[in-house]
Design an enzyme around this catalytic site. Structure first.
Site, PDB file in Angstrom:
ATOM      1  N   LYS A  64       0.846  -1.192   0.000  1.00 62.40           N
ATOM      2  CA  LYS A  64       0.000   0.000   0.000  1.00 62.40           C
ATOM      3  C   LYS A  64       0.878   1.237   0.000  1.00 62.40           C
ATOM      4  O   LYS A  64       1.945   1.247   0.620  1.00 62.40           O
ATOM      5  CB  LYS A  64      -0.874   0.009   1.259  1.00 62.40           C
ATOM      6  CG  LYS A  64      -2.111   0.837   1.135  1.00 62.40           C
ATOM      7  CD  LYS A  64      -3.187   0.124   0.320  1.00 62.40           C
ATOM      8  CE  LYS A  64      -4.346   1.019  -0.014  1.00 62.40           C
ATOM      9  NZ  LYS A  64      -5.388   0.311  -0.764  1.00 62.40           N
ATOM     10  N   GLY A 168     -25.266   2.664  -0.503  1.00 59.59           N
ATOM     11  CA  GLY A 168     -24.109   3.344  -1.102  1.00 59.59           C
ATOM     12  C   GLY A 168     -24.165   3.217  -2.614  1.00 59.59           C
ATOM     13  O   GLY A 168     -23.920   2.143  -3.157  1.00 59.59           O
ATOM     14  N   GLY A 170     -22.266   4.684  -5.038  1.00 57.54           N
ATOM     15  CA  GLY A 170     -21.072   5.301  -5.620  1.00 57.54           C
ATOM     16  C   GLY A 170     -20.638   4.570  -6.873  1.00 57.54           C
ATOM     17  O   GLY A 170     -21.451   3.957  -7.568  1.00 57.54           O
ATOM     18  N   VAL A 172     -19.075   1.833  -7.305  1.00 59.44           N
ATOM     19  CA  VAL A 172     -19.359   0.391  -7.323  1.00 59.44           C
ATOM     20  C   VAL A 172     -20.850   0.128  -7.105  1.00 59.44           C
ATOM     21  O   VAL A 172     -21.478  -0.603  -7.879  1.00 59.44           O
ATOM     22  CB  VAL A 172     -18.527  -0.349  -6.249  1.00 59.44           C
ATOM     23  CG1 VAL A 172     -18.842  -1.843  -6.288  1.00 59.44           C
ATOM     24  CG2 VAL A 172     -17.034  -0.124  -6.455  1.00 59.44           C
TER      25      VAL A 172
HETATM   26  P1  NAD Z   1     -17.493   5.912  -3.798  1.00 60.61           P
HETATM   27  O1  NAD Z   1     -16.867   6.946  -2.949  1.00 60.61           O
HETATM   28  O2  NAD Z   1     -17.594   6.124  -5.263  1.00 60.61           O
HETATM   29  O3  NAD Z   1     -18.996   5.628  -3.282  1.00 60.61           O
HETATM   30  C1  NAD Z   1     -19.366   5.550  -1.952  1.00 60.61           C
HETATM   31  C2  NAD Z   1     -20.842   5.995  -1.873  1.00 60.61           C
HETATM   32  O4  NAD Z   1     -21.323   5.729  -0.553  1.00 60.61           O
HETATM   33  C3  NAD Z   1     -21.039   7.481  -2.119  1.00 60.61           C
HETATM   34  O5  NAD Z   1     -22.101   7.681  -3.027  1.00 60.61           O
HETATM   35  C4  NAD Z   1     -21.373   8.039  -0.725  1.00 60.61           C
HETATM   36  O6  NAD Z   1     -22.226   9.155  -0.771  1.00 60.61           O
HETATM   37  C5  NAD Z   1     -22.046   6.848  -0.098  1.00 60.61           C
HETATM   38  N1  NAD Z   1     -22.018   6.823   1.364  1.00 60.61           N
HETATM   39  C6  NAD Z   1     -21.046   7.238   2.215  1.00 60.61           C
HETATM   40  N2  NAD Z   1     -21.395   7.014   3.495  1.00 60.61           N
HETATM   41  C7  NAD Z   1     -22.619   6.431   3.458  1.00 60.61           C
HETATM   42  C8  NAD Z   1     -23.495   5.942   4.453  1.00 60.61           C
HETATM   43  N3  NAD Z   1     -23.205   6.013   5.743  1.00 60.61           N
HETATM   44  N4  NAD Z   1     -24.664   5.406   4.041  1.00 60.61           N
HETATM   45  C9  NAD Z   1     -24.980   5.325   2.745  1.00 60.61           C
HETATM   46  N5  NAD Z   1     -24.185   5.765   1.745  1.00 60.61           N
HETATM   47  C10 NAD Z   1     -23.024   6.311   2.106  1.00 60.61           C
HETATM   48  O7  NAD Z   1     -16.719   4.551  -3.463  1.00 60.61           O
HETATM   49  P2  NAD Z   1     -16.668   3.222  -4.319  1.00 60.61           P
HETATM   50  O8  NAD Z   1     -15.465   3.232  -5.175  1.00 60.61           O
HETATM   51  O9  NAD Z   1     -18.003   2.949  -4.918  1.00 60.61           O
HETATM   52  O10 NAD Z   1     -16.375   2.154  -3.147  1.00 60.61           O
HETATM   53  C11 NAD Z   1     -17.396   1.734  -2.265  1.00 60.61           C
HETATM   54  C12 NAD Z   1     -16.818   0.774  -1.225  1.00 60.61           C
HETATM   55  O11 NAD Z   1     -16.245  -0.340  -1.876  1.00 60.61           O
HETATM   56  C13 NAD Z   1     -15.687   1.376  -0.353  1.00 60.61           C
HETATM   57  O12 NAD Z   1     -15.756   0.803   0.922  1.00 60.61           O
HETATM   58  C14 NAD Z   1     -14.439   0.904  -1.073  1.00 60.61           C
HETATM   59  O13 NAD Z   1     -13.340   0.830  -0.188  1.00 60.61           O
HETATM   60  C15 NAD Z   1     -14.870  -0.471  -1.526  1.00 60.61           C
HETATM   61  N6  NAD Z   1     -14.117  -0.973  -2.677  1.00 60.61           N
HETATM   62  C16 NAD Z   1     -14.122  -0.284  -3.853  1.00 60.61           C
HETATM   63  C17 NAD Z   1     -13.403  -0.778  -4.950  1.00 60.61           C
HETATM   64  C18 NAD Z   1     -13.389  -0.071  -6.281  1.00 60.61           C
HETATM   65  O14 NAD Z   1     -12.989  -0.685  -7.277  1.00 60.61           O
HETATM   66  N7  NAD Z   1     -13.841   1.180  -6.362  1.00 60.61           N
HETATM   67  C19 NAD Z   1     -12.692  -1.991  -4.813  1.00 60.61           C
HETATM   68  C20 NAD Z   1     -12.732  -2.682  -3.607  1.00 60.61           C
HETATM   69  C21 NAD Z   1     -13.442  -2.153  -2.541  1.00 60.61           C
END
Ligand code: NAD
Length: 334
Positions: A64, A168, A170, A172
């Protein structure tokens, strides 16, 4: 750890394991109160990457990177670029023991800047020959994990007609919701950002508050926001018999896995279900280079891995977390 000569900011690389291959993990650009907190974060996250890649059977170790921002000191574009170049130089000095990628606070475009200082970068844009945005593959992997989990709980992997809560929306979560809507699932979706409500309408999904969605009477709960959502307070309130989502570190502590099992909730370990992004990146290291079709096929194996973990857990009378950790340990044995 090295202080960047251009930016004056500290850059950190943690290498947890190279048993299966070069250590790989994203570069987090984040504000910390002090360097010790940043080091702790890098060490903890690098260990997580080791298990994620090992359990997925990838030829990669765990690492990391962190660029340490200071509280109350926002970066302008010039200093941000300087910090990325400084970080690239730190990576280069490790001679390939660590390969970086995007993470919280960095993007595919930032990888192009880092690549000016080191060749040990993954996740460059598709145009630059890299594997690009990992999120669609993470989402695809989560859907495979949901199917394997539904199959185990209900004898049928199909999401058609199943009630699903996605928390959530976002990068993903929204894609997971879109894939599930297309597959005929009945969706409840939630986000703290009310601006996402329009997405719910487009999906034909019900909109709920995050608290309501977490405890909704659905067949599967899909946490796609932050970690730590499953703890001794929230788990007794759950109505969903299964959980499979993308959020990292969903359990507030490891003993929550026992609580889930005691309550009859089948939980897909997060580091198994959300490995699609790293699986996609790993294809860059295969002979012939990156190929999206191969990345898709490899991501589908997440479902197979999870079925095996559920079998192992049932056979040994343990939790899926214990079975997944044991599988990672076996894959790391030298
Ligand atoms: P992102 O920041 O694009 O989306 C996160 C979403 O969650 C946002 O829309 C935010 O408004 C919402 N959110 C935040 N707090 C919240 C809550 N308490 N209740 C409801 N919604 C809430 O992130 P992402 O890239 O979509 O990743 C989502 C999760 O998956 C994270 O935990 C990340 O570590 C994990 N993850 C992502 C990837 C990837 O490829 N992007 C890979 C492995 C793990």
């Amino acid at each position: 750890m090295r202080r960047g000569p251009r930016s004056g900011l500290f850059t950190i690389v943690a290498v947890h394991s190279t048993v299966r291959g070069p250590s790989l993990g994203g570069c987090r650009m984040w504000t910390y109160d002090d360097n010790r907190a940043a080091i702790r974060d890098a060490l903890r996250l690098s260990e997580g990457m080791t298990y994620k890649s090992a359990v997925a059977g990838l030829p990669l170790g765990g690492g990391k990177g962190v660029i340490v921002l200071r509280p109350g000191e926002p970066l302008d574009a010039k200093r941000r670029r300087a910090a990325l170049l400084d970080f690239g130089e730190t990576v280069e000095r490790l001679g390939g023991t660590y390969v970086t990628a995007e993470d919280v606070g960095t993007s595919t475009r930032d990888m192009t800047v880092i690549a000016k200082a080191t060749k040990h970068v993954s996740g460059l844009s598709r145009r630059a020959g890299g594997s690009g945005d990992p999120s669609p593959f993470t989402a695809l992997g989560v859907v495979h994990a949901i199917e394997a989990t539904l199959e185990r709980a209900f004898g049928d992997p199909s999401p058609r007609g199943r009630r699903v809560a996605v928390v959530g929306l976002g990068h993903v979560g929204l894609r997971v919701a879109q894939l599930l809507a297309r597959a005929g699932a009945r969706l409840v979706v939630a986000d703290i950002d009310r601006g996402k409500k329009a997405e719910a309408e487009r999906l034909g999904a019900k909109w709920a508050t995050p608290a309501k969605a977490m405890t909704a009477a659905v067949d599967v709960l899909v946490p796609c926001a932050l970690g730590g959502v499953l703890d001794h307070e929230s788990v007794p309130r759950l109505q969903a018999p299964t959980i499979a989502g993308a959020a990292n570190n969903q359990l507030a502590s490891a003993d929550v896995a026992d609580l889930l099992r005691a309550q009859g909730v089948l939980w897909a370990p997060d580091f198994v279900a959300n490995a699609g992004g790293i699986v996609n990146i790993s294809v860059e290291f295969e002979r012939g280079g990156y190929d999206p079709a191969r990345a898709k096929a490899r991501t589908a194996l997440i479902g197979e891995t999870l079925r095996r973990i559920y079998d192992d857990a049932a056979g040994a009378g343990t939790t899926p977390l214990a079975a997944a950790s044991a599988l990672a340990a076996r894959n790391l044995a030298v």
